[in-house]
Design a protein around this motif. Structure first.
Motif, mmCIF file in Angstrom:
data_model
loop_
_atom_site.group_PDB
_atom_site.id
_atom_site.type_symbol
_atom_site.label_atom_id
_atom_site.label_comp_id
_atom_site.label_asym_id
_atom_site.label_seq_id
_atom_site.Cartn_x
_atom_site.Cartn_y
_atom_site.Cartn_z
ATOM 1 N N THR A 1 0.861 -1.180 0.000
ATOM 2 C CA THR A 1 0.000 0.000 0.000
ATOM 3 C C THR A 1 0.905 1.240 0.000
ATOM 4 O O THR A 1 2.103 1.148 0.284
ATOM 5 N N PRO A 2 0.344 2.423 -0.281
ATOM 6 C CA PRO A 2 1.174 3.640 -0.265
ATOM 7 C C PRO A 2 1.745 3.942 1.127
ATOM 8 O O PRO A 2 2.604 4.814 1.263
ATOM 9 N N SER B 1 -5.999 0.139 2.801
ATOM 10 C CA SER B 1 -5.833 0.363 1.358
ATOM 11 C C SER B 1 -5.865 -0.928 0.558
ATOM 12 O O SER B 1 -5.986 -0.897 -0.672
ATOM 13 N N HIS B 2 -5.725 -2.064 1.232
ATOM 14 C CA HIS B 2 -5.784 -3.342 0.510
ATOM 15 C C HIS B 2 -7.210 -3.677 0.071
ATOM 16 O O HIS B 2 -7.401 -4.472 -0.835
ATOM 17 N N LEU C 1 -11.543 7.099 5.083
ATOM 18 C CA LEU C 1 -11.158 8.158 4.153
ATOM 19 C C LEU C 1 -10.521 7.527 2.923
ATOM 20 O O LEU C 1 -9.580 6.737 3.056
ATOM 21 N N ILE C 2 -11.038 7.870 1.765
ATOM 22 C CA ILE C 2 -10.416 7.418 0.518
ATOM 23 C C ILE C 2 -9.734 8.639 -0.099
ATOM 24 O O ILE C 2 -10.386 9.670 -0.321
ATOM 25 N N VAL C 3 -8.425 8.535 -0.298
ATOM 26 C CA VAL C 3 -7.629 9.678 -0.774
ATOM 27 C C VAL C 3 -6.727 9.204 -1.920
ATOM 28 O O VAL C 3 -6.474 8.007 -2.062
ATOM 29 N N PRO C 4 -6.217 10.137 -2.733
ATOM 30 C CA PRO C 4 -5.279 9.727 -3.790
ATOM 31 C C PRO C 4 -4.051 9.048 -3.164
ATOM 32 O O PRO C 4 -3.578 9.478 -2.103
ATOM 33 N N ALA C 5 -3.551 8.004 -3.821
ATOM 34 C CA ALA C 5 -2.416 7.249 -3.281
ATOM 35 C C ALA C 5 -1.238 8.168 -2.953
ATOM 36 O O ALA C 5 -0.572 8.008 -1.929
#
Lengths: 371, 128
Positions: free
Chosen positions: A9-10, A54-55, A201-205
């Protein structure tokens, strides 16, 4: 040894630099814990914890027929969703077993589906198989975004501290777009997998590390800690939230697993409807909670009996940190599902006495005014 | 017990042989890896232990782990305080947290195990 092909993940570098014990999980290298599962668990029950999720699979649906497509493949009725609302739903196979459990978000424009990491490819394949010429597009956003869960009684104050918009009015299972820190575009939902108040929260990588560090700083007054998959499992377990691969499988009926409420048999045709209609009449088994007398853990697959009669199998078991007891969830004969029933669980060859107890094991003390 | 003077098995048990008796325990590294200990199952006085074979288990929230005998012999004493309260193992793995004492078949067997330096090297390489 770690699988060199495992996805990262990032936030992988942050986890490694901060004591995360990395394990391979569903093809991803993820932290199972940083310090102790119990410490991380308690931080979420008492203050706030951060989870890198993020997975999880993130799939965006666009186009005029996106709703019809989702409603054909998933069991709940997405037509009931207003913009900004989220719904728990299931993907069933033709025999009425489960391919995955998912969350469906209705956004201002289009839909978003969050699915389990272990099932992402199967979920995408199931949608593609039932495409039926719908004017709609599915794009897998898992790699170019990150997802962070902020969970606990101080989650709201923590997220609020890095955003200029207020989340006071954001109710449970609602989502909104927001700008975080110096303008990071985020999809913020009041959802989680811990039994506490919380946000995902979903954010840009590319912004993931910045947001994570911002949340660690903002949560410091509330004792924020990073949490791994271990605490995520014990927290969801106490709240009796089902986990795919345990309570839900290819061959488990949603009616047995206690998620039949997410199957809307009267919404029109959908994949698995015929088999599910029959299951609804007689699910065969029921998901129950078990409290063991001793401290040993009845892990998945342990058999449950009464007077040598086989009743079913344990789906998940752990030592519940909040309740300080060895607890299990099991799918058993409905005849023995009433709280108070005495059963025996085979824990690695030794019979351990147990009692059926109500689910969930844990409910947060004062639910906030959310619906 | 001075960890530097103990012998170690590849499965993280330590052993201290004096005369014909060995004290067996679990290394701090192993205990730290387990974390969140719940229960421990130990053998009974008189039980036979065979080097490399399981003689008990320690369970944490995360997992169940076998305990392996570092040397062969007969159990002459079991740490009952530890069986009653496994937290002692987390707090003091080299003294109060000992597991069992055994009458060893051959005191020279312990010499085949790793010394402290070799063990430290091993766990440093395993940790990656």
């Amino acid at each position: 040894m770690a699988d060199p092909t495992a996805l990262k993940t990032p936030l992988f570098d942050w986890h490694q630099a901060n004591g995360g014990r990395m394990v391979d999980f569903a093809g991803w290298s993820m932290p199972v814990q940083y310090t102790s599962i119990v410490e991380e668990h308690q931080a979420v029950r008492r203050g706030v914890g951060l989870f890198d999720v993020s997975h999880m699979g993130r799939l965006a649906f666009d186009g005029a027929k996106a709703l019809d497509w989702i409603n054909l493949v998933a069991t709940n009725d997405a037509a009931k969703l207003e913009a900004g609302r989220i719904q728990y739903s299931l993907l069933a196979n033709d025999l009425g077993g489960l391919i995955d459990d998912i969350l469906v978000y209705r956004l201002a424009k289009g839909y978003y589906v969050v699915c389990n990491a272990s099932n992402r490819e199967r979920v995408v394949a199931q949608f593609q198989e039932h495409r039926e010429g719908f004017k709609a597009a599915l794009s897998d956003r898992t790699a170019d975004t990150a997802m962070i869960a902020v969970q606990g009684p101080s989650a709201a104050a923590t997220v609020q501290a890095i955003s200029s918009v207020t989340f006071d009015g954001l109710k449970y299972y609602h989502a909104t777009e927001a700008k975080l820190l110096d303008g990071v575009a985020a999809l913020v939902s009041r959802t989680g997998y811990t039994g506490e108040d919380g946000f995902e929260l979903i954010v840009p990588a590319a912004d993931a590390a910045k947001v994570w560090i911002g949340l660690m700083d903002a949560g410091a007054p509330f004792g924020v800690v990073p949490c791994g998959l271990g605490a995520r499992d014990t927290l969801r377990f106490e709240a009796a939230m089902p986990l795919y691969g345990h309570e839900l499988t290819d061959t488990t009926s949603p009616f047995a697993a206690g998620v039949g409420w997410a199957v809307k048999l009267d919404k029109g045709d959908f994949v698995g409807a015929e088999a599910l209609r029959q299951q609804a009449q007689s699910p065969g088994s029921t998901r129950v909670g078990l409290k063991l007398e001793g401290k040993r853990i009845a892990r998945q697959g342990s058999s449950v009996t009464s007077d040598d009669r086989s009743l079913g199998l344990v789906t998940s078991g752990t030592f519940a940190p909040t309740l300080q007891a060895s607890l299990a969830m099991a799918l058993i004969d409905p005849e023995f599902a009433a709280p108070g029933k005495k059963v025996v669980v085979d824990v690695r060859g030794k019979p351990e006495p147990a009692e059926v107890v109500p689910l969930p094991f844990y409910k947060r003390p004062r639910p906030q005014s959310q619906t | 017990m001075d960890p530097k003077k103990l012998r170690y098995s590849p499965t993280h048990e330590w052993v201290d042989v004096e005369g014909g008796t060995a004290v067996v325990g679990l290394s701090k590294f192993a205990v730290d890896q387990l974390t969140d200990l719940l229960t421990i199952e130990l053998p009974k006085v008189g039980d036979r232990l065979t080097a490399g074979k399981s003689f008990g288990e320690v369970e944490s929230v995360k997992s169940v782990n076998d305990l392996y005998a570092p040397v062969s012999g007969e159990v002459v004493e079991v740490n009952q305080a530890l069986a009653d309260d496994v937290q002692i193992l987390s707090e003091d793995p080299y003294a109060k947290g000992w597991l069992v004492k055994i009458k060893v078949d051959d005191p020279a067997d312990a010499e085949k195990l790793m010394d402290h330096t070799a063990y430290e090297t091993k766990i440093a390489s395993d940790d990656h």
